[in-house]
Design an enzyme around this catalytic site. Structure first.
Site, mmCIF file in Angstrom:
data_model
loop_
_atom_site.group_PDB
_atom_site.id
_atom_site.type_symbol
_atom_site.label_atom_id
_atom_site.label_comp_id
_atom_site.label_asym_id
_atom_site.label_seq_id
_atom_site.Cartn_x
_atom_site.Cartn_y
_atom_site.Cartn_z
ATOM 1 N N CYS A 86 0.848 -1.179 0.000
ATOM 2 C CA CYS A 86 0.000 0.000 0.000
ATOM 3 C C CYS A 86 0.886 1.232 0.000
ATOM 4 O O CYS A 86 1.888 1.279 0.714
ATOM 5 C CB CYS A 86 -0.905 -0.009 1.229
ATOM 6 S SG CYS A 86 -2.065 1.373 1.274
ATOM 7 N N HIS A 127 -9.164 -4.128 -1.844
ATOM 8 C CA HIS A 127 -8.162 -3.402 -1.057
ATOM 9 C C HIS A 127 -8.636 -1.970 -0.796
ATOM 10 O O HIS A 127 -8.601 -1.484 0.343
ATOM 11 C CB HIS A 127 -6.818 -3.399 -1.797
ATOM 12 C CG HIS A 127 -5.737 -2.656 -1.085
ATOM 13 N ND1 HIS A 127 -4.739 -3.296 -0.400
ATOM 14 C CD2 HIS A 127 -5.489 -1.326 -0.944
ATOM 15 C CE1 HIS A 127 -3.919 -2.393 0.144
ATOM 16 N NE2 HIS A 127 -4.368 -1.182 -0.192
ATOM 17 N N GLU A 128 -9.085 -1.291 -1.844
ATOM 18 C CA GLU A 128 -9.515 0.101 -1.688
ATOM 19 C C GLU A 128 -10.781 0.197 -0.842
ATOM 20 O O GLU A 128 -10.936 1.135 -0.055
ATOM 21 C CB GLU A 128 -9.707 0.767 -3.050
ATOM 22 C CG GLU A 128 -8.488 0.762 -3.943
ATOM 23 C CD GLU A 128 -7.181 1.147 -3.256
ATOM 24 O OE1 GLU A 128 -7.204 1.938 -2.290
ATOM 25 O OE2 GLU A 128 -6.132 0.652 -3.690
ATOM 26 N N HIS A 131 -9.978 0.219 2.740
ATOM 27 C CA HIS A 131 -9.603 1.571 3.186
ATOM 28 C C HIS A 131 -10.834 2.345 3.648
ATOM 29 O O HIS A 131 -10.791 3.060 4.666
ATOM 30 C CB HIS A 131 -8.922 2.355 2.067
ATOM 31 C CG HIS A 131 -7.454 2.179 1.995
ATOM 32 N ND1 HIS A 131 -6.578 2.645 2.949
ATOM 33 C CD2 HIS A 131 -6.681 1.587 1.054
ATOM 34 C CE1 HIS A 131 -5.349 2.365 2.605
ATOM 35 N NE2 HIS A 131 -5.369 1.710 1.449
#
Length: 137
Positions: A86, A127-128, A131
């Site tokens: 990241c 993954h995003e 976040h």
């Protein structure tokens, strides 16, 4: 405008608030910043540039896809282990990802969309979206 990358784990651990049309400047900055980091980054969430809004951008083949308020509405029964890096954090970490996902989101004009992702693009989207939930990988 290209924004600096956020590295503060306390800020990154916050859950995102819903995005609205007034957040279009954040989305533009997100796309500009992702483009500026295209040599090392394939996706970004708004918290990576200092905004707590639910906005992500991912590289999908030869273009960038912007998603406001994305939600996974369907995923595969199976998942796999992978190792991800990241831009906000140093090093790589192990995590699990679904083989495919279906996401409901709003596009750049806030029209409702639904799209299925698989392979590496599904991994990026997951993954995003982590976040947006304050989950650090």
């Amino acid at each position: 405008m290209i924004q600096p990358i956020m590295h503060d784990p306390l800020f990154l651990a916050q859950k995102s608030a819903p995005a609205t049309p007034e957040d279009a400047p954040v989305a533009r900055d997100l796309l500009d910043t992702l483009t500026a980091h295209s040599d090392t980054c394939v996706g970004m969430a708004a918290n990576m540039i200092g905004s707590t809004k639910a906005i992500i951008a991912v590289r999908e083949e030869d273009h960038l896809l912007l998603m406001y308020n994305p939600k996974i509405i369907l995923h595969s029964l199976t998942s796999y282990k992978t190792e991800e890096g990241c831009l906000c954090l140093f090093g790589r970490r192990l995590c699990r990802r679904y083989d495919y996902i279906t996401v409901r989101y709003e596009d750049e004009n806030f029209h409702k969309k639904k799209k299925r992702f698989s392979g590496f693009t599904a991994e990026i989207v997951q993954h995003e979206m982590d976040h947006l939930q304050g989950i650090l990988i």
